[in-house]
Design a protein around this motif. Structure first.
Motif, short mmCIF file in Angstrom:
data_model
loop_
_atom_site.label_atom_id
_atom_site.label_comp_id
_atom_site.label_asym_id
_atom_site.label_seq_id
_atom_site.Cartn_x
_atom_site.Cartn_y
_atom_site.Cartn_z
N ASP A 41 -54.53 18.35 -30.59
CA ASP A 41 -55.12 17.28 -31.40
C ASP A 41 -55.16 15.94 -30.68
O ASP A 41 -55.61 14.94 -31.25
N ILE A 42 -54.67 15.89 -29.44
CA ILE A 42 -54.67 14.63 -28.70
C ILE A 42 -56.10 14.21 -28.38
O ILE A 42 -56.93 15.03 -27.97
N GLY A 43 -56.41 12.95 -28.59
CA GLY A 43 -57.74 12.44 -28.28
C GLY A 43 -58.19 11.41 -29.30
O GLY A 43 -57.42 10.94 -30.15
N ASP A 44 -59.48 11.05 -29.22
CA ASP A 44 -60.08 10.09 -30.15
C ASP A 44 -60.65 10.83 -31.36
O ASP A 44 -61.28 11.88 -31.22
N LEU A 100 -52.41 16.85 -41.18
CA LEU A 100 -51.32 17.00 -40.21
C LEU A 100 -51.88 17.33 -38.83
O LEU A 100 -52.68 18.26 -38.68
N PHE A 101 -51.47 16.55 -37.84
CA PHE A 101 -51.80 16.86 -36.45
C PHE A 101 -50.74 17.82 -35.92
O PHE A 101 -49.58 17.43 -35.72
N ALA A 102 -51.13 19.06 -35.70
CA ALA A 102 -50.15 20.12 -35.49
C ALA A 102 -49.55 20.13 -34.09
O ALA A 102 -48.34 20.29 -33.92
N ASP A 103 -50.38 19.98 -33.05
CA ASP A 103 -49.85 20.14 -31.69
C ASP A 103 -50.68 19.31 -30.72
O ASP A 103 -51.52 18.50 -31.12
N ARG A 142 -62.27 4.78 -36.67
CA ARG A 142 -61.71 5.48 -35.51
C ARG A 142 -60.19 5.38 -35.51
O ARG A 142 -59.60 4.41 -35.99
N PHE A 143 -59.55 6.39 -34.91
CA PHE A 143 -58.11 6.35 -34.66
C PHE A 143 -57.83 7.28 -33.49
O PHE A 143 -58.72 8.00 -33.01
N GLN A 144 -56.58 7.27 -33.02
CA GLN A 144 -56.21 8.04 -31.83
C GLN A 144 -54.97 8.88 -32.09
O GLN A 144 -54.09 8.48 -32.86
N VAL A 145 -54.93 10.02 -31.42
CA VAL A 145 -53.73 10.85 -31.35
C VAL A 145 -53.35 10.95 -29.88
O VAL A 145 -54.19 11.32 -29.05
N MET A 146 -52.12 10.57 -29.54
CA MET A 146 -51.71 10.54 -28.14
C MET A 146 -50.29 11.07 -28.00
O MET A 146 -49.54 11.17 -28.99
N LEU A 147 -49.92 11.41 -26.77
CA LEU A 147 -48.55 11.83 -26.50
C LEU A 147 -47.61 10.70 -26.81
O LEU A 147 -47.91 9.52 -26.56
N TYR A 148 -46.44 11.04 -27.35
CA TYR A 148 -45.50 10.00 -27.77
C TYR A 148 -44.89 9.27 -26.58
O TYR A 148 -44.44 9.88 -25.62
N SER A 149 -44.94 7.96 -26.65
CA SER A 149 -44.16 7.11 -25.75
C SER A 149 -43.59 6.01 -26.62
O SER A 149 -44.29 5.46 -27.46
N ALA A 150 -42.32 5.74 -26.44
CA ALA A 150 -41.65 4.80 -27.35
C ALA A 150 -42.36 3.46 -27.33
O ALA A 150 -42.52 2.85 -26.28
N PRO A 151 -42.84 2.99 -28.47
CA PRO A 151 -43.47 1.67 -28.51
C PRO A 151 -42.47 0.59 -28.12
O PRO A 151 -41.27 0.72 -28.39
N ILE A 152 -42.95 -0.43 -27.47
CA ILE A 152 -42.08 -1.54 -27.11
C ILE A 152 -41.75 -2.30 -28.39
O ILE A 152 -42.65 -2.77 -29.09
N THR A 195 -53.42 3.54 -36.89
CA THR A 195 -54.52 3.91 -36.00
C THR A 195 -54.03 4.65 -34.76
O THR A 195 -54.84 5.09 -33.96
N LEU A 196 -52.71 4.76 -34.60
CA LEU A 196 -52.12 5.49 -33.48
C LEU A 196 -51.18 6.55 -34.03
O LEU A 196 -50.29 6.25 -34.83
N HIS A 197 -51.38 7.80 -33.60
CA HIS A 197 -50.56 8.90 -34.08
C HIS A 197 -50.16 9.78 -32.90
O HIS A 197 -50.74 9.70 -31.81
#
Length: 459
Positions: free
Chosen positions: A152-155, A146-149, A170-180, A85-87
């Motif tokens: 595509d960030i958003g809900d 494929l989320f190209a660039d 629903r799912f989300q595309v967000m800027l990468y931050s290293a998951p804990i 659900t997170l990309h």
């Protein structure tokens, strides 16, 4: 009804009066099909069938008005499964669609497919992609996007439409931050040089509980920088076995060795690859046991020399329940004087906590005392000299289970004979309890203190 042609009307019970689907004249031998309006089905609500009222021109009252019903065909549920659900941009959205009953149980296979419309909708770009598909009950429809660039960030929503029925997820595309994440490296409680293999258990999870899936690489560095590397798939947990002989060159030694373990988990999703690592140093012991001989005080010639023997696991953890055969400790004592060395040997037993208090009588000419202790395959020794100043050691001994709530045992060990000793028990709550102990000119004395819990005493 009679055999003559009749005129009849079909009404939907529950609709407004006069809402007639058809009025016609029909020969009894003739078959005529009629289409039920969609609004009749909607008006039926949660009912399983549409109730009908058929009015004919028959003169017989029983046949003039007939009732009937048409059962409504229920559409199956649409179940949408997502890979995540997170990309992030560069990831693939992977999804599956299947048809189920009301309990989410997949439908049995059938020959007639259902028509689907699948759409991917972005919060700002609206419908990004849409296509038609056919899905047979019992089959699974799979796809990816494929989320190209960064655009595509958003809900997002993935929507499946079947007839009048629409299902979304629903799912989300967000800027990468290293998951804990948390990678844990575990081994057995105790590893010794006698073990044939080292079992390394790697647990890889995100902190929110989801398993890390990917490729695990375990790198073990041992003696002389010897390196062993193993790679294997992992889905949250994996056990890797490393031969002891591949890491340790000399296994016939009394020294404790240290090896270094590094666990790396590499995950891939679409075009992105992420790496998570954890390192740990592990001790390998020559023996599973550890033995200490502790000096209480130096001795006065002619008085007892008192020592504390303590056996434990090699890593310092207490021994488990000791059997009679595993509680024996061999003791060898050497009495050195000006003219000779006298040796005595005997066996003593450890208490359940793995300790033993050893009191050895000496004579007035003893100049040096050496005590050697052997337990299983480990040994320890200590050398004592006569005391030239007064020394006193106070010990709160481990209580027996029935004594823990009633009091504790106080042990006094001195280098010289003790007569009267004034002791003050200081408690955490500020209370002071004076005790006058008469030791009968002994240099070792035990006294049970009642009504004071051991944990309440300041150390």
């Amino acid at each position: 009804m009679d055999t003559a042609a009749s005129t009849f009307e079909i009404e939907n019970i529950g609709m407004e009066e006069g809402d007639v689907i058809v009025t016609t004249t029909l020969d009894p031998k003739q078959v005529q099909l009629y289409l039920i309006p969609p609004e009749w089905s909607h008006a039926a609500g949660d009912h399983e069938a549409i109730q009908l009222d058929i009015v004919t021109s028959s003169k017989t009252p029983a046949e003039a008005r007939l009732t009937g019903q048409i059962k409504q065909a229920q559409l199956p549920k649409v179940l949408i499964q997502l890979s995540d659900t997170l990309h992030t941009p560069g990831d693939f959205l992977k999804f599956r669609i299947l048809l189920t009953d009301e309990l989410n149980k997949p439908l049995p296979r059938r020959k007639h497919p259902f028509n689907l419309t699948i759409a991917l909708q972005h919060e700002s770009q609206h419908t990004v992609a849409s296509w038609a598909a056919k899905l047979l009950p019992g089959d699974i429809y799979s796809g990816q996007y494929l989320f190209a660039d960064d655009r595509d960030i958003g809900d997002w929503n993935i929507t499946v439409t079947m007839g009048q029925q629409t299902t979304s997820k629903r799912f989300q595309v967000m800027l990468y931050s290293a998951p804990i994440h948390k990678i844990t490296i575990k081994t057995g409680d105790l590893i010794t040089l006698q073990d044939e293999v080292i079992s390394i258990n790697v647990e890889a999870l995100y902190t929110f509980g989801k398993m890390l899936r990917g490729t695990l690489t375990v790198t073990v560095t041992g003696d002389d920088d010897r390196i062993v590397k193993r790679s294997t798939p992992i889905a949250g947990n994996k056990i890797v076995m490393i031969p002891m002989e591949a890491i340790i060159t000399d296994r016939h030694t009394s020294a404790t060795r240290t090896i270094h373990v590094n666990a790396t988990v590499s995950t891939t999703n679409g075009l992105t690859q992420r790496v998570y690592s954890q390192a740990k140093s592990i001790k390998i012991y020559a023996s599973p046991y550890k033995l200490d001989v502790l000096r209480m005080v130096d001795f006065t010639p002619g008085q007892n020399a008192t020592l504390l023997i303590k056996a434990s696991k090699a890593n310092g953890n207490p021994l488990k329940e000791l059997s009679h055969s595993k509680s024996n400790v061999s003791v060898r004592v050497k009495f050195n004087n000006e003219d000779s060395i006298i040796t005595r040997m005997f066996v003593t037993s450890l208490d359940k906590d793995g300790t033993a208090m050893l009191s050895v009588p000496t004579d007035s000419i003893t100049e040096l005392l050496t005590v050697e202790v052997q337990y299983q395959d480990v040994s320890a020794s200590i050398t004592l000299e006569p005391a030239y100043s007064l020394q006193l050691h106070v010990l709160i001994a481990n209580s027996k289970p029935f004594e823990r709530n009633e009091g504790f045992k106080l042990v006094l060990v001195a280098s010289h004979p003790m007569d009267g000793v004034l002791a003050v028990i200081r408690k955490h709550d500020g209370e002071n309890i004076p005790l006058l102990l008469y030791c009968n000119h002994q240099n070792y004395y035990e006294h049970f203190v009642p009504l004071v819990r051991r944990d309440d005493v300041k150390r």
